[in-house]
Design a protein around this motif. Sequence first.
Motif, PDB file in Angstrom:
ATOM      1  N   LYS A 109      -9.261   3.274   1.750  1.00  0.00           N
ATOM      2  CA  LYS A 109      -8.162   2.674   1.009  1.00  0.00           C
ATOM      3  C   LYS A 109      -8.607   2.119  -0.344  1.00  0.00           C
ATOM      4  CE  LYS A 109      -5.031   1.442   4.765  1.00  0.00           C
ATOM      5  NZ  LYS A 109      -4.222   0.360   5.365  1.00  0.00           N
ATOM      6  N   SER A 110      -9.905   1.966  -0.510  1.00  0.00           N
ATOM      7  CA  SER A 110     -10.435   1.446  -1.771  1.00  0.00           C
ATOM      8  C   SER A 110     -10.584   2.520  -2.840  1.00  0.00           C
ATOM      9  CB  SER A 110     -11.795   0.789  -1.523  1.00  0.00           C
ATOM     10  OG  SER A 110     -12.708   1.734  -0.953  1.00  0.00           O
ATOM     11  N   GLY A 115      -9.789   0.936   5.799  1.00  0.00           N
ATOM     12  CA  GLY A 115     -10.322  -0.002   4.814  1.00  0.00           C
ATOM     13  C   GLY A 115     -11.783  -0.307   5.050  1.00  0.00           C
ATOM     14  N   LYS A 116     -12.362   0.247   6.110  1.00  0.00           N
ATOM     15  CA  LYS A 116     -13.743  -0.049   6.458  1.00  0.00           C
ATOM     16  C   LYS A 116     -14.641   1.153   6.165  1.00  0.00           C
ATOM     17  CE  LYS A 116     -12.426  -3.277  10.114  1.00  0.00           C
ATOM     18  NZ  LYS A 116     -12.529  -3.608  11.557  1.00  0.00           N
ATOM     19  N   PHE A 123       0.837  -1.208   0.000  1.00  0.00           N
ATOM     20  CA  PHE A 123       0.000   0.000   0.000  1.00  0.00           C
ATOM     21  C   PHE A 123       0.869   1.255   0.000  1.00  0.00           C
ATOM     22  CE2 PHE A 123      -2.397   3.355   2.190  1.00  0.00           C
ATOM     23  CZ  PHE A 123      -3.517   3.415   1.376  1.00  0.00           C
ATOM     24  N   LEU A 124       1.972   1.235   0.767  1.00  0.00           N
ATOM     25  CA  LEU A 124       2.878   2.382   0.794  1.00  0.00           C
ATOM     26  C   LEU A 124       3.430   2.671  -0.592  1.00  0.00           C
ATOM     27  CD1 LEU A 124       5.007   1.922   4.045  1.00  0.00           C
ATOM     28  CD2 LEU A 124       3.292   3.683   3.603  1.00  0.00           C
ATOM     29  N   LEU A 126      -2.579   8.689   7.872  1.00  0.00           N
ATOM     30  CA  LEU A 126      -2.287   7.743   8.948  1.00  0.00           C
ATOM     31  C   LEU A 126      -3.225   6.540   8.914  1.00  0.00           C
ATOM     32  CD1 LEU A 126      -0.796   7.104  11.647  1.00  0.00           C
ATOM     33  CD2 LEU A 126      -2.490   8.572  12.785  1.00  0.00           C
ATOM     34  N   ASP A 127      -2.633   5.355   8.809  1.00  0.00           N
ATOM     35  CA  ASP A 127      -3.421   4.124   8.829  1.00  0.00           C
ATOM     36  C   ASP A 127      -4.134   3.992  10.173  1.00  0.00           C
ATOM     37  OD1 ASP A 127      -4.469   1.649   8.258  1.00  0.00           O
ATOM     38  OD2 ASP A 127      -2.612   0.549   8.638  1.00  0.00           O
ATOM     39  N   TYR A 128      -5.429   3.713  10.139  1.00  0.00           N
ATOM     40  CA  TYR A 128      -6.210   3.620  11.369  1.00  0.00           C
ATOM     41  C   TYR A 128      -5.860   2.357  12.151  1.00  0.00           C
ATOM     42  CZ  TYR A 128     -10.288   3.575  14.452  1.00  0.00           C
ATOM     43  OH  TYR A 128     -11.109   3.562  15.551  1.00  0.00           O
ATOM     44  N   GLU A 129      -5.647   1.252  11.438  1.00  0.00           N
ATOM     45  CA  GLU A 129      -5.377  -0.030  12.090  1.00  0.00           C
ATOM     46  C   GLU A 129      -3.937  -0.461  11.833  1.00  0.00           C
ATOM     47  OE1 GLU A 129      -9.420  -2.515  12.310  1.00  0.00           O
ATOM     48  OE2 GLU A 129      -8.735  -2.201  10.268  1.00  0.00           O
ATOM     49  N   MET A 130      -3.109  -0.383  12.865  1.00  0.00           N
ATOM     50  CA  MET A 130      -1.722  -0.833  12.788  1.00  0.00           C
ATOM     51  C   MET A 130      -1.373  -1.600  14.056  1.00  0.00           C
ATOM     52  SD  MET A 130       0.501   2.300  11.131  1.00  0.00           S
ATOM     53  CE  MET A 130      -0.047   3.501  12.374  1.00  0.00           C
TER      54      MET A 130
END
Length: 251
Positions: free
Chosen positions: A228-229, A207-208, A138-139, A175-179
């Motif tokens: 992300k989609s 992603g949700k 993704f990065l 910023l990614d929410y889930e890491m």
Amino acid sequence: MNKSIVMVCPGNSFFVINIVDTLEKSGFNVIECEADIEEFELCKAESEFVIYYIEENIKENQDFLVYLKDACLEEDKMLYLVGSKEELEMALDVIPVGLVARKFERPLNVGDLVETVKKGVNSDNRKKILVVDDDSFFLRTMKEWLSGKYAVTMVNSGMNAITYLARYTPDLILLDYEMPVASGPKILEMIRTESATSDTPVIFLTGKSDKESVMNVLALKPDGYLLKSMSRSELLAAIEEFFIKRKNIIK
């Protein structure tokens, strides 16, 4: 001006000598190297600006093209391509067009090349975006999509983001929410509690898209969220709209 630029080129042909001479007369320090991975590895740190003068045997040098692409992605280098129409097309089969600041088709107007590079060196006013995500694929996708229009830095964890922010101030953090280890919400909290970064805008990547997930994201009061989609065009439009709105608010 005495700005360094790396020029990847074949031997000292008349055209190469002319380009190098014109660049140096315009105040550039030109570091020449062959289209060779080991040689470019030694030179690439000298400048964030690279000119690749493509030679005819490009078909035999695909490994170097892949390496050049990766270097420009990971180190945010501004890349200029020079070649015939066919050579440029073959190069762009490997190097995403978003990574190329500009391409020049031979026969070349050297003055046009030099003036374009000078403008790039003297006025790199691109907004700086920090992308934080633990997904390496993704990065790289984000880097390919955003580079050219924006100066993009990528980090693969929340703590690496905090380390980066201790030295640099981007215009926007995606910023990614889930890491794992340090989640997006935790990193947002850390960013907001530090005076140096408290005003830096943060947009969550998620992603949700269901209502409950979106409400959970917005409850943390980020500056926005992006799915992300989203397609490349949708993502670029959303980021551009964000900067336009922020500019109007600041005014």
